[in-house]
Design a protein around this motif. Structure first.
Motif, PDB file in Angstrom:
ATOM      1  N   GLY A 140     129.252-100.884 -16.489  1.00  0.00           N
ATOM      2  CA  GLY A 140     129.388 -99.569 -17.105  1.00  0.00           C
ATOM      3  C   GLY A 140     128.481 -99.410 -18.307  1.00  0.00           C
ATOM      4  N   THR A 141     128.281-100.496 -19.043  1.00  0.00           N
ATOM      5  CA  THR A 141     127.367-100.468 -20.186  1.00  0.00           C
ATOM      6  C   THR A 141     125.934-100.264 -19.716  1.00  0.00           C
ATOM      7  OG1 THR A 141     128.828-101.963 -21.403  1.00  0.00           O
ATOM      8  CG2 THR A 141     126.562-101.772 -22.193  1.00  0.00           C
ATOM      9  N   VAL A 143     124.995 -98.674 -17.005  1.00  0.00           N
ATOM     10  CA  VAL A 143     124.894 -97.265 -16.611  1.00  0.00           C
ATOM     11  C   VAL A 143     124.667 -96.392 -17.839  1.00  0.00           C
ATOM     12  CG1 VAL A 143     126.198 -95.308 -15.674  1.00  0.00           C
ATOM     13  CG2 VAL A 143     126.220 -97.505 -14.483  1.00  0.00           C
ATOM     14  N   GLU A 144     125.399 -96.667 -18.914  1.00  0.00           N
ATOM     15  CA  GLU A 144     125.227 -95.893 -20.146  1.00  0.00           C
ATOM     16  C   GLU A 144     123.834 -96.090 -20.727  1.00  0.00           C
ATOM     17  OE1 GLU A 144     128.309 -97.125 -22.745  1.00  0.00           O
ATOM     18  OE2 GLU A 144     129.927 -96.215 -21.561  1.00  0.00           O
ATOM     19  N   ASP A 149     125.208 -92.163 -17.066  1.00  0.00           N
ATOM     20  CA  ASP A 149     126.637 -91.870 -17.149  1.00  0.00           C
ATOM     21  C   ASP A 149     126.930 -90.385 -17.006  1.00  0.00           C
ATOM     22  OD1 ASP A 149     125.191 -92.043 -19.604  1.00  0.00           O
ATOM     23  OD2 ASP A 149     127.039 -91.747 -20.721  1.00  0.00           O
ATOM     24  N   SER A 150     125.912 -89.547 -17.179  1.00  0.00           N
ATOM     25  CA  SER A 150     126.115 -88.104 -17.021  1.00  0.00           C
ATOM     26  C   SER A 150     125.822 -87.621 -15.603  1.00  0.00           C
ATOM     27  CB  SER A 150     125.227 -87.334 -18.006  1.00  0.00           C
ATOM     28  OG  SER A 150     123.853 -87.605 -17.763  1.00  0.00           O
ATOM     29  N   ARG A 174     130.267 -93.424  -6.128  1.00  0.00           N
ATOM     30  CA  ARG A 174     130.864 -93.946  -7.350  1.00  0.00           C
ATOM     31  C   ARG A 174     132.093 -94.759  -6.979  1.00  0.00           C
ATOM     32  NH1 ARG A 174     129.705 -92.023 -12.345  1.00  0.00           N
ATOM     33  NH2 ARG A 174     128.361 -90.180 -12.548  1.00  0.00           N
TER      34      ARG A 174
END
Length: 238
Positions: A140-141, A143-144, A149-150, A174
């Motif tokens: 997840g980090t 992706v950010e 993430d948007s 997802r």
């Protein structure tokens, strides 16, 4: 619904716009398996032989396959599509091996989405892949940090700048720990960012990036590898 779905069993499922025969061939023809399972490496051929062609239980009439390791594939016609289900084998009781059970489940999640992509978008085409992994940074980090993430829901279009390259494509899927997007400039390739959440063995979580490209010339592919290698080294360390 096309996303991979995990349940407590654990059970992973995709729905694919293809035929039962094509889906079955994707599990039994090594040339086809090579285009979706894992990524290209010096160990891939041995891995395919071990998983799909050694000590397997195959029922071609009912389209079920139990590969080496005990997971179970089931293929069923589902209206105008095909449902492919993977039921994970139970925990082995070996604590050292079972510590990686979630990693394997996440790996199958990625590979099933690559299977769906190969069958729906790239039947008969040859891929070239790049793989990057890290056991100190959560997916997840990543992706950010890629500013993905948007990105919207599966099926929606997105634009982004990844590792210095302006790209666009479609959100492919997802899941809890994964994001997959198509990338138009990679010959309509596929990028999957995947990993596992924090655990006793990996307190920070894990991450990987799996890039599948199609039709890129050697120079373009080499530059892509260089950009991503640099970005990954700079952005996935503590």
């Amino acid at each position: 619904m096309s996303d991979v779905q995990a349940t407590d069993t654990p059970r992973l499922e995709i729905r694919v716009t293809t035929t039962v025969d094509a889906a079955w061939r994707a599990l039994r023809d090594k040339d086809v398996i090579r285009q979706w399972h894992a990524w290209q490496s010096g160990e891939l051929e041995a891995e395919l032989d071990s998983i799909y062609f050694t000590d397997v239980v195959e029922d071609a009439e009912n389209h079920t396959l139990v590969p080496n390791g005990g997971d179970r594939f089931e293929i069923h016609e589902d209206g105008d599509s095909v449902r492919i289900t993977l039921v994970r084998a139970p925990l082995s009781g070996d604590a050292e091996w079972d510590a990686y059970y979630d990693d394997v489940t996440e790996g199958w999640t990625s590979f099933l989405q690559q299977l769906r992509f190969a069958l729906e978008r790239k039947p008969g085409e040859q891929r070239r892949t790049l793989f990057f992994g890290n056991r100190q940074t959560y997916s997840g980090t990543v992706v950010e940090r890629l500013e993905l993430d948007s990105a919207g829901e599966p099926g929606s279009r997105y634009t982004a700048t990844l590792a210095g390259e302006a790209i666009e494509g479609e959100v492919w899927f997802r899941s809890e720990h994964q994001l997959g997007v198509t990338v138009d400039s990679w010959g309509e390739g596929l990028l999957i960012i995947a990993g596992t959440g924090p655990s006793s063995t990996d307190p920070a979580g894990t991450s990987m990036a799996l890039l599948s490209t199609y039709g890129l010339d050697d120079n373009t592919y080499s530059l892509l590898d260089k950009r991503w290698s640099q970005w990954w080294a700079e952005n996935t360390s503590k």
